[in-house]
Design an enzyme around this catalytic site. Structure first.
Site, PDB file in Angstrom:
ATOM      1  N   LYS A 193       0.096  11.619   5.847  1.00 54.67           N
ATOM      2  CA  LYS A 193       0.471  10.580   6.802  1.00 54.67           C
ATOM      3  C   LYS A 193       1.098   9.390   6.092  1.00 54.67           C
ATOM      4  O   LYS A 193       2.116   8.837   6.526  1.00 54.67           O
ATOM      5  CB  LYS A 193      -0.764  10.165   7.599  1.00 54.67           C
ATOM      6  CG  LYS A 193      -0.542   9.049   8.613  1.00 54.67           C
ATOM      7  CD  LYS A 193      -0.895   7.665   8.077  1.00 54.67           C
ATOM      8  CE  LYS A 193      -2.357   7.540   7.717  1.00 54.67           C
ATOM      9  NZ  LYS A 193      -2.706   6.158   7.262  1.00 54.67           N
ATOM     10  N   LYS A 225       0.830  -1.206   0.000  1.00 52.62           N
ATOM     11  CA  LYS A 225       0.000   0.000   0.000  1.00 52.62           C
ATOM     12  C   LYS A 225       0.864   1.257   0.000  1.00 52.62           C
ATOM     13  O   LYS A 225       0.563   2.237  -0.704  1.00 52.62           O
ATOM     14  CB  LYS A 225      -0.931   0.002   1.215  1.00 52.62           C
ATOM     15  CG  LYS A 225      -1.832   1.226   1.309  1.00 52.62           C
ATOM     16  CD  LYS A 225      -2.795   1.337   0.138  1.00 52.62           C
ATOM     17  CE  LYS A 225      -3.615   2.620   0.173  1.00 52.62           C
ATOM     18  NZ  LYS A 225      -4.590   2.667   1.274  1.00 52.62           N
TER      19      LYS A 225
END
Length: 293
Positions: free
Chosen positions: A234, A166
């Protein structure tokens, strides 16, 4: 299946809804009370949600949130039973994921990391694509749940490899969108019509899924969050952290991270990450327009 679903944000609420619609017995918990899912029960704590669950599925904001949900004072750890599965669709640190998995495995609990791609639209219509880390037998047990929320899963290896994948995917998304935003800004400054440029991009090898998805929003100047800038930022920081652990240099991403830092300082953290375009426009003294001049 009996599922405790923890985290009802932009993605999680739609995912939990689809699980309930598919006939699974769902109990939900959210950090901020008041969010409901039709057909699902509500629990006051993660530990309470996990009572008697076969699967605990998480979709929260960051590594610290996952750790607190699992191991905090009201965490899932209190309700772990042998044979349970924990699945995490948050995007968090791969190395932390491995540590979390080791801790729950000592209690006879399997752990699968299952971050996904497809954005808010994919979550809503059940067409997410999952990149999964974990043993094949455990993943097979989760197939009915994956089928309710998505259209395809890719097993990327053992636990932790879903998160690693990811981060690699979001690295590309951030860089591809940055290239698109810079191209739009330069073209606008040089007097090129932005809609015509997008049409050209879509007809050539420059096309990409990122551009195809984001261009309509950008041309309408719609920066409502499909993927909030704060979460992409993030993920960029997580990717740089993972790269540092692996002794890999990512110079392009380091530059893009600076843009996200500045966008955050401008108060754009709750807009879609596509709003980074407005910084480029500001520096160039132009605004990309969706209509022909």
């Amino acid at each position: 299946m009996r599922v405790a679903f923890l985290g009802l944000g932009i993605m999680g609420h739609a995912m939990a809804t689809n699980l309930a619609k598919a006939g699974h017995e769902v109990t939900v918990w959210n950090r901020t009370p008041g969010k409901l899912v039709e057909g699902a029960g509500v629990a006051p704590t993660p530990a309470a949600a996990a009572q008697n669950a076969e699967v605990v599925w998480m979709c929260v904001s960051d590594t610290a949130a996952v750790e607190k949900i699992l191991f905090g004072p009201e965490g899932v750890e209190q309700s772990l039973t042998e044979g349970m599965i924990i699945a995490d669709s948050s995007t968090i640190s791969p190395s932390a994921t491995v540590k979390f998995a080791e801790r729950v495995r000592a209690r006879g609990v399997a752990y699968v990391d299952a971050p996904m791609t497809g954005s808010k639209i994919g979550a809503g219509n059940g067409t997410l694509i999952f990149m999964v880390g974990g043993d094949e037998a455990t993943i097979d047990r989760l197939n009915p749940l994956f089928a309710a929320m998505g259209k395809k899963i890719f097993r990327m290896g053992e636990t932790g490899k879903g998160q690693a994948t990811k981060l690699s995917m979001n690295l590309q998304i951030a860089l591809i969108y940055e290239g698109f935003a810079e191209a739009l800004t330069l073209a606008t400054k040089l007097g090129v019509d932005s809609r015509q440029l997008v049409s050209l991009i879509e007809a050539t090898m420059v096309r990409s899924g990122v551009v195809e998805y984001k261009a309509p929003f950008v041309l309408q100047r719609d920066f409502t969050p499909n993927f909030p800038l704060r979460l992409m930022h993030k993920d960029i920081l997580l990717t740089l952290e993972a790269a540092k652990e692996a002794r890999v240099k990512l110079p392009a991403l380091e530059t893009v991270e600076e843009i996200y830092e500045l966008a955050t300082e401008e108060g754009q953290q709750d807009l879609d990450y596509a709003a980074t375009l407005t910084l480029l426009e500001k520096w160039a003294g132009v605004q990309v327009k969706g209509e022909a001049a």
